[in-house]
Design a protein around this motif. Structure first.
Motif, mmCIF file in Angstrom:
data_model
loop_
_atom_site.group_PDB
_atom_site.id
_atom_site.type_symbol
_atom_site.label_atom_id
_atom_site.label_comp_id
_atom_site.label_asym_id
_atom_site.label_seq_id
_atom_site.Cartn_x
_atom_site.Cartn_y
_atom_site.Cartn_z
ATOM 1 N N ILE A 101 0.852 -1.186 0.000
ATOM 2 C CA ILE A 101 0.000 0.000 0.000
ATOM 3 C C ILE A 101 0.890 1.240 0.000
ATOM 4 O O ILE A 101 1.846 1.343 0.766
ATOM 5 C CB ILE A 101 -0.975 -0.013 1.187
ATOM 6 N N TYR A 102 0.531 2.171 -0.879
ATOM 7 C CA TYR A 102 1.232 3.442 -1.050
ATOM 8 C C TYR A 102 0.249 4.583 -0.852
ATOM 9 O O TYR A 102 -0.961 4.400 -0.944
ATOM 10 C CB TYR A 102 1.827 3.548 -2.452
ATOM 11 N N VAL A 103 0.786 5.786 -0.634
ATOM 12 C CA VAL A 103 -0.042 6.988 -0.567
ATOM 13 C C VAL A 103 0.624 8.091 -1.373
ATOM 14 O O VAL A 103 1.847 8.236 -1.369
ATOM 15 C CB VAL A 103 -0.298 7.432 0.900
ATOM 16 N N SER A 104 -0.197 8.843 -2.084
ATOM 17 C CA SER A 104 0.255 9.999 -2.849
ATOM 18 C C SER A 104 -0.563 11.194 -2.374
ATOM 19 O O SER A 104 -1.758 11.062 -2.100
ATOM 20 C CB SER A 104 0.040 9.760 -4.346
ATOM 21 N N GLU A 105 0.074 12.367 -2.270
ATOM 22 C CA GLU A 105 -0.622 13.571 -1.795
ATOM 23 C C GLU A 105 -0.819 14.563 -2.933
ATOM 24 O O GLU A 105 0.049 14.721 -3.781
ATOM 25 C CB GLU A 105 0.171 14.224 -0.670
#
Length: 168
Positions: A101-105
């Motif tokens: 799981i990754y997150v981008s802002e």
């Protein structure tokens, strides 16, 4: 009232896992291969978005997530409540293994380089279907931890760093 999400492109099959951001009338979804003219490997999935036009009752402004990969898949997007963080799974080579799981802002009108959410969540197995609650609790499925078998559902508290299997 709803409107059918009509995908333009070479591959109209394999569209799934939608996440809606109601204030901006935007949907984020997974699609196989290519949509809207963006070419990916036919065996890889990518994350895409579209905006809902209330006046015409149609989906418009189809966009490709800029960090979709040629040699990996990006899937199961989930947008946070404020619309500035997009969580998703990807099988990038620099991850912990399998799907991570990754997150981008959303900053300066563009998505930032995705960041792996780390060892509190990701394992050598697959972590999928992220769902963020109030920007502090991440729910996800994993087959990389000791559990009931298959994809167990977990809760990760971002403040305490504690991961909990939600059990049967």
């Amino acid at each position: 009232e709803s409107a059918k999400l009509k995908i333009k492109g070479k591959n109209k099959l394999g569209v799934a896992q939608a996440s809606f951001h109601n204030p901006s009338k935007t949907v984020y979804y997974t699609a196989l291969g290519s949509t809207n003219g963006t070419v990916l490997n036919k065996n890889h999935f990518g994350v895409y978005s579209a905006k809902y036009n209330l006046t015409d009752n149609v989906w418009t402004n189809f966009n490709t997530f800029p960090y979709n990969g040629t040699f990996y898949s990006t899937i199961t997007p989930n947008i946070n409540k404020t619309g500035d963080k997009l969580y998703f799974s990807a099988n990038k080579s620099e991850g912990f293994g399998g799907m991570d799981i990754y997150v981008s802002e959303w900053k300066n009108n563009e998505w930032s380089e995705p960041v792996n959410v780390g060892k509190g969540v990701n394992t050598a197995g697959d972590e999928l279907y992220p769902f963020i609650f109030e920007d502090s609790i991440l729910y996800f499925a994993s087959n990389g931890r000791l559990g009931l078998g298959g994809l167990d559902v977990y809760q990760y508290n971002m403040n305490s760093g504690i991961t909990t299997n939600l059990g049967a």
